[in-house]
Design an enzyme around this catalytic site. Structure first.
Site, PDB file in Angstrom:
ATOM      1  N   TYR A 170       0.834  -1.206   0.000  1.00 32.63           N
ATOM      2  CA  TYR A 170       0.000   0.000   0.000  1.00 32.63           C
ATOM      3  C   TYR A 170       0.869   1.256   0.000  1.00 32.63           C
ATOM      4  CZ  TYR A 170      -3.901   3.043   1.457  1.00 32.63           C
ATOM      5  OH  TYR A 170      -4.866   4.026   1.526  1.00 32.63           O
TER       6      TYR A 170
ATOM      7  N   ILE B 130     -10.671   7.551   7.412  1.00 31.75           N
ATOM      8  CA  ILE B 130     -11.968   8.128   7.039  1.00 31.75           C
ATOM      9  C   ILE B 130     -13.062   7.104   7.318  1.00 31.75           C
ATOM     10  CG2 ILE B 130     -13.306   9.177   5.170  1.00 31.75           C
ATOM     11  CD1 ILE B 130     -10.676  10.724   5.946  1.00 31.75           C
TER      12      ILE B 130
END
Ligand SMILES: NC(=O)c1ccc[n+]([C@@H]2O[C@H](COP(=O)([O-])OP(=O)(O)OC[C@H]3O[C@@H](n4cnc5c(N)ncnc54)[C@H](OP(=O)(O)O)[C@@H]3O)[C@@H](O)[C@H]2O)c1
Length: 270
Positions: free
Chosen positions: A169, A202
């Protein structure tokens, strides 16, 4: 200090986006869906893409019911021809492309030593190559129009070390910021701006942080207290607002930038 997010519809700033055309890779759910919704509210026509046909249809239906001029196509952005497909679809539907949002992305956690070539190919394809191919496909239309704005959704872990297990990632998100900076330099003279946003953690209904909060509320409370100075998860609306601003001419001096949207979570100085 209040750390509650403000309601987006109380913010009054004309972004000059009425009549513009935006294409969003990964626009059917999650952050991408909120970006689509924000752009529709600002008066953009929106072409959105994702793999799941039902998800695309449902997003198009909801946004159309909300008054938007929206079309969608089921496209897997990791396919080599996906960039061309996305650009062609938006041009056929709306005749131009003013804004491209590269939002599709994902994570695959594992210790570096266990990662395979297939893992690297898959993640680089999804988080990096898909966006580069899409940018190459939309740039000719933007060049003809002598204007355009491209925004990629990276991550704070594209700007600093995310920690063990995140080599795939981290690398792919960092590379996206790096490529976007060079694109911005090369395209600046042609009226095309290229920027990134770097979201922190988030939370939105159905998202991975929401799931973790429901499964381990105490651990997540501690996570927030330890990691996010504003004392709460970010909302997808808050990411969408920053993306929408960057997409607009109100950000006319901003290119080659990567803006954190993270409540202070990132520790990077750059
Ligand atoms: N959520 C966070 O806290 C957070 C933090 C930092 C960065 N980000 C980044 O923000 C972006 C959006 O994250 P999210 O949490 O909103 O993700 P999400 O809820 O998983 O949504 C991802 C969207 O991309 C689409 N997508 C995924 N793979 C695709 C593919 N191969 N081809 C076409 N579309 C594809 C999905 O639809 P289909 O599955 O139907 O294809 C969906 O519309 C990602 O790039 C992520 O890395 C998120």
């Amino acid at each position: 200090m209040s750390t509650t997010p403000p309601k987006a519809d109380t913010i009054d700033m004309d972004l000059g986006l009425k009549g513009k055309v935006a294409a969003i890779a990964g626009g059917s759910r999650g952050i991408g869906r909120y970006i689509a919704s924000a752009l529709v509210r600002e008066g953009c026509s929106v072409a959105l893409y994702a793999r799941d046909k039902g998800g695309v249809e449902s997003a198009v239906e909801t946004l159309t019911q909300a008054g938007g001029n929206v079309a969608g196509a089921s496209i897997d952005v990791t396919r080599e021809d996906a960039g061309e497909q996305m650009a062609r679809f938006a041009l056929e539907e709306f005749g131009r492309i003013d804004i491209f949002i590269g939002n599709a992305g994902g994570n695959r956690r594992k210790p570096f030593v266990d990662t395979t070539d297939e893992d690297w190919t898959d993640l680089l394809n999804l988080n990096l190559l898909s966006h580069l191919r899409a940018a190459r496909a939309v740039i000719p239309a933007m060049r003809d129009q002598e204007s355009g704005s491209i925004v990629f959704v990276s991550s704070i872990f594209g700007r600093e070390a995310g920690g063990p297990g995140l080599s795939l990632y981290n690398t792919s998100k960092t590379a996206l910021i790096s490529a976007s900076k060079i694109m911005a330099l090369e395209l600046a003279g042609e009226g095309i701006r290229v920027n990134c946003v770097a979201p922190g953690s988030i939370r939105f209904p159905g998202g991975s942080w929401d799931r973790r909060c429901n499964e381990q509320p105490e651990a997540m409370e501690k996570f927030v207290a330890d990691n996010i100075p504003l004392g709460r998860f970010g909302t997808a609306e808050e990411v969408a607002d920053v993306v929408t601003f960057l997409a607009s001419d109100r950000a006319s001096l901003v290119t080659g930038a990567c803006l954190n949207v993270d409540g202070g979570q990132s520790k990077s100085l750059i």
